[in-house]
Design an enzyme around this catalytic site. Sequence first.
Site, short mmCIF file in Angstrom:
data_model
loop_
_atom_site.label_atom_id
_atom_site.label_comp_id
_atom_site.label_asym_id
_atom_site.label_seq_id
_atom_site.Cartn_x
_atom_site.Cartn_y
_atom_site.Cartn_z
N CYS A 112 0.82 -1.23 0.00
CA CYS A 112 0.00 0.00 0.00
C CYS A 112 0.84 1.27 0.00
O CYS A 112 0.35 2.34 -0.34
CB CYS A 112 -0.94 0.01 1.20
N HIS A 252 -3.30 7.41 2.62
CA HIS A 252 -3.73 6.11 2.09
C HIS A 252 -5.11 5.80 2.64
O HIS A 252 -5.36 5.95 3.84
CB HIS A 252 -2.72 5.04 2.50
N ASN A 282 -10.12 0.15 -0.14
CA ASN A 282 -8.65 0.22 -0.08
C ASN A 282 -8.07 -0.26 -1.40
O ASN A 282 -8.09 -1.46 -1.69
CB ASN A 282 -8.18 -0.66 1.08
#
Length: 325
Positions: A112, A252, A282
Amino acid sequence: MGSRIVGTGRATPRTLLSNNDMRRLVDTSDEWIRTRTGIGTRFLIRSDESLVEIAAEASCRALERAGLKASALDAIVVGTVSSDYAFPSFACQLQHRMGLDLIPAFDVSAACSGFIYAVSVADSAMRAAEYSRVLVVGADALSTMLDWADRRTSVLFGDGAGAIVMVSEPGPSGVLGSLLRSSGQYWNLLSVKATGVRCTVDAEQRRAPGDAIQMRGPELFRIAVRCMEEVTRSVVERAGLQLEDVSLVIPHQANLRIINAVAERLGLSPDKVFTNVERYGNTSAASVPIALDEALEQNRIHAGDVLLLNACGGGLTWGANLVRW
Ligand code: UT7
């Protein structure tokens, strides 16, 4: 000589699934997903779609906004963990898809945090005067790595790509600094075995549970909040600025509760933090560049603003980029 972001773009697969749609796949509810994560919908890639194609679409938009032709690029850096191949890299496939040749193209693997790492790598190479126009992409399709019977993970992820064009330029605007961190001791908080099997939501084939995403969610949650707070404070301090100087944080988008907890610890008001996890879920390395592109579109960013991009993900990896627009 610093590097400045002169164009952004984003693209997603065509299928949007709501939380209620997810109830057909796993034992869950809209209420649980919204209250625990802030997620309402997510785009999921299907078997007839290609993430490279989606990344190319995002890249073309970024080039268009930059007013540059693809042939002007002199490097491609992609933050991803979702290449269909162990090699060649995703970046080489994207280069070919964009009709480019000879310029260096490579992936950065930091889950990520991939886009934050890729921006830092591109900025460093540009400061060393090696490159002057770099395409930086964050692209992931973690939905292809899920165990669709595992409700603890399958509701969280979405797929997509975001891209930016960076050019080297003297002057006060551009990347003011980056800070990258990793902690391998936490490698097993979030992991996926490489199996070479792409299990899209519409595919017959399913990953065996042990080969799908493994996540120790609550532990990761606590560490992510601490890491994001620390790296945000440190990157701002290193640049000789104060948190009050930051106009907008683009974090994020893993979980709205993580984003809010970090903002609270930093004393940031909600209007200084951009969120779109509600729509996308996500999207791993794609989340920050997708959010940056949307923030620009919504007129949340103005010339001279100081932006802070940050992320935390598997590895454990985390990091931040500080950018003057
Ligand atoms: O992008 C990389 C970084 N990723 C992250 O940072 C993710 C960090 N972690 C998280 O975001 C959260 O830990 C999760 C969203 C993954 C989970 O939220 P949580 O509040 O920590 O829930 P939990 O795992 O402690 O589960 C609480 C309960 C459990 O039931 P019991 O054992 O209390 O009866 C779960 O079985 O919620 C249950 N549960 C669900 N219920 C309905 C877990 N997933 C679901 C679901 N629907 N989808």
